[in-house]
Design a protein around this motif. Structure first.
Motif, PDB file in Angstrom:
ATOM      1  N   HIS A 150       7.618  28.941   5.812  1.00 24.12           N
ATOM      2  CA  HIS A 150       7.218  29.808   4.710  1.00 24.12           C
ATOM      3  C   HIS A 150       5.782  30.180   4.412  1.00 24.12           C
ATOM      4  O   HIS A 150       4.849  29.225   3.767  1.00 24.12           O
ATOM      5  CB  HIS A 150       7.681  28.984   3.293  1.00 24.12           C
ATOM      6  CG  HIS A 150       7.722  29.547   2.009  1.00 24.12           C
ATOM      7  ND1 HIS A 150       8.279  29.091   1.010  1.00 24.12           N
ATOM      8  CD2 HIS A 150       7.339  30.741   1.663  1.00 24.12           C
ATOM      9  CE1 HIS A 150       8.133  29.967   0.025  1.00 24.12           C
ATOM     10  NE2 HIS A 150       7.749  31.021   0.420  1.00 24.12           N
ATOM     11  N   ARG A 151       5.461  30.858   5.232  1.00 17.58           N
ATOM     12  CA  ARG A 151       3.891  31.479   5.424  1.00 17.58           C
ATOM     13  C   ARG A 151       3.116  31.518   4.162  1.00 17.58           C
ATOM     14  O   ARG A 151       1.845  31.060   4.128  1.00 17.58           O
ATOM     15  CB  ARG A 151       3.722  32.574   6.319  1.00 17.58           C
ATOM     16  CG  ARG A 151       4.359  32.337   7.634  1.00 17.58           C
ATOM     17  CD  ARG A 151       3.793  31.514   8.616  1.00 17.58           C
ATOM     18  NE  ARG A 151       4.446  30.962   9.724  1.00 17.58           N
ATOM     19  CZ  ARG A 151       4.877  31.601  10.741  1.00 17.58           C
ATOM     20  NH1 ARG A 151       4.554  32.702  10.799  1.00 17.58           N
ATOM     21  NH2 ARG A 151       5.617  30.882  11.811  1.00 17.58           N
ATOM     22  N   SER A 152       3.774  32.269   3.194  1.00 17.69           N
ATOM     23  CA  SER A 152       3.002  32.278   1.939  1.00 17.69           C
ATOM     24  C   SER A 152       3.005  30.997   0.954  1.00 17.69           C
ATOM     25  O   SER A 152       2.175  31.239   0.038  1.00 17.69           O
ATOM     26  CB  SER A 152       3.951  33.505   1.096  1.00 17.69           C
ATOM     27  OG  SER A 152       4.930  33.114   0.860  1.00 17.69           O
ATOM     28  N   ALA A 153       3.440  29.984   1.468  1.00 16.96           N
ATOM     29  CA  ALA A 153       3.343  28.828   0.643  1.00 16.96           C
ATOM     30  C   ALA A 153       3.046  27.691   1.691  1.00 16.96           C
ATOM     31  O   ALA A 153       3.164  26.368   1.239  1.00 16.96           O
ATOM     32  CB  ALA A 153       4.950  28.381   0.080  1.00 16.96           C
ATOM     33  N   SER A 154       2.294  27.864   2.639  1.00 21.21           N
ATOM     34  CA  SER A 154       2.009  26.953   3.685  1.00 21.21           C
ATOM     35  C   SER A 154       0.484  26.808   4.017  1.00 21.21           C
ATOM     36  O   SER A 154      -0.037  27.558   4.427  1.00 21.21           O
ATOM     37  CB  SER A 154       2.780  27.105   5.081  1.00 21.21           C
ATOM     38  OG  SER A 154       2.456  26.087   6.252  1.00 21.21           O
ATOM     39  N   ALA A 155       0.110  25.609   3.909  1.00 24.44           N
ATOM     40  CA  ALA A 155      -1.393  25.310   4.443  1.00 24.44           C
ATOM     41  C   ALA A 155      -1.405  24.685   5.639  1.00 24.44           C
ATOM     42  O   ALA A 155      -0.803  23.578   5.657  1.00 24.44           O
ATOM     43  CB  ALA A 155      -2.079  24.343   3.433  1.00 24.44           C
ATOM     44  N   ASP A 156      -1.759  25.383   6.556  1.00 28.94           N
ATOM     45  CA  ASP A 156      -1.426  25.224   7.906  1.00 28.94           C
ATOM     46  C   ASP A 156      -2.798  25.463   8.820  1.00 28.94           C
ATOM     47  O   ASP A 156      -3.886  25.728   8.306  1.00 28.94           O
ATOM     48  CB  ASP A 156      -0.481  25.791   8.582  1.00 28.94           C
ATOM     49  CG  ASP A 156      -0.191  27.321   8.103  1.00 28.94           C
ATOM     50  OD1 ASP A 156      -1.177  28.143   8.252  1.00 28.94           O
ATOM     51  OD2 ASP A 156       0.981  27.643   7.842  1.00 28.94           O
ATOM     52  N   SER A 157      -2.613  25.764  10.195  1.00 32.53           N
ATOM     53  CA  SER A 157      -3.626  25.808  11.105  1.00 32.53           C
ATOM     54  C   SER A 157      -4.692  27.160  10.535  1.00 32.53           C
ATOM     55  O   SER A 157      -5.647  27.225  11.103  1.00 32.53           O
ATOM     56  CB  SER A 157      -3.267  26.061  12.422  1.00 32.53           C
ATOM     57  OG  SER A 157      -2.869  24.767  12.949  1.00 32.53           O
ATOM     58  N   ARG A 158      -3.850  28.130   9.918  1.00 32.56           N
ATOM     59  CA  ARG A 158      -4.481  29.444   9.708  1.00 32.56           C
ATOM     60  C   ARG A 158      -5.725  29.237   8.537  1.00 32.56           C
ATOM     61  O   ARG A 158      -6.597  30.109   8.703  1.00 32.56           O
ATOM     62  CB  ARG A 158      -3.627  30.295   8.948  1.00 32.56           C
ATOM     63  CG  ARG A 158      -2.463  30.636   9.997  1.00 32.56           C
ATOM     64  CD  ARG A 158      -1.468  31.624   8.916  1.00 32.56           C
ATOM     65  NE  ARG A 158      -1.014  30.659   8.149  1.00 32.56           N
ATOM     66  CZ  ARG A 158      -0.095  31.130   6.937  1.00 32.56           C
ATOM     67  NH1 ARG A 158      -0.089  32.499   6.860  1.00 32.56           N
ATOM     68  NH2 ARG A 158       0.326  30.304   6.115  1.00 32.56           N
TER      69      ARG A 158
END
Length: 205
Positions: A150-158
């Motif tokens: 869920h890219r718009s709700a994920s704190a990740d490597s980006r």
């Protein structure tokens, strides 16, 4: 009056019961520590693959014999640079790129590319784009580039401009999530999506 043999059997049962319980506890601790552990999903960052409050089984042995691969869903201890803090739970994300890979967002069609090949991500949350934030990362050896489904709700490597802190060390991975076991209505395995099959090895790798 109870026969003597019956009394001996009853005494034997009560003597053996604590031993059996102790053995069961030891086995459970060993399994949880070294083999398989359960985790619950606290956020929507992996929807709709994983829903809030889903329970998953995590294989803690597999990465003792090999490193994580693209497309696998992994549980890991977040780097300190992610401002997770000591009280935060482990994270769960999908491995998108591994050491040596060049991962870029995005090409003309709006897809992430890995080693120059577009990645088909049919598991993304409905109406999400692969990433609204551009990036161009060559993953260091021994590290992983991870994203939520869920890219718009994920704190990740980006969200970490330093590639060393944006990627995570392989050693931080607790294990691979391989099945959703609860609730029953959402039981499913967690295979590697087919889109990763077309990704080539990094040039020179």
């Amino acid at each position: 009056m109870m026969p003597e043999t019956s009394r001996r059997k009853q005494r034997s049962f009560w003597v053996e019961l604590p031993i059996l319980l102790l053995v069961a506890v030891i086995v459970a601790v060993l399994v949880r520590t070294f083999l398989v552990q359960t985790f619950y999903i606290p956020s929507g960052s992996m929807e709709t693959t994983l829903l809030i409050n889903d329970r998953v089984l995590v294989n803690k042995m597999v990465y003792r014999f090999r490193e994580p691969r693209r497309g696998e869903v992994v549980v890991f201890v977040p780097p300190k640079q992610w401002d997770a803090g000591p009280s935060k739970d482990d994270y769960i994300k999908r491995v998108v790129a591994v050491g040596g890979d060049k991962v870029v967002c995005c090409d003309a069609s709006g897809k992430i590319t890995i080693n120059g090949r577009p990645l088909n991500e049919d598991y993304l949350y409905e109406d999400d784009v692969p990433s609204s934030q551009p990036f161009d990362v060559t993953v260091p050896t021994g590290r992983l580039f991870v994203l939520g489904d869920h890219r718009s709700a994920s704190a990740d490597s980006r969200f970490h401009p330093d590639y060393q802190s944006g990627t995570i060390p392989v050693d931080a991975v607790v294990g691979r999530a391989f099945v959703i076991f609860w609730p029953f209505g959402h039981m499913a395995t967690l295979p590697v999506p087919k889109g990763y099959e077309a990704i080539p090895a990094p040039s020179g790798g």
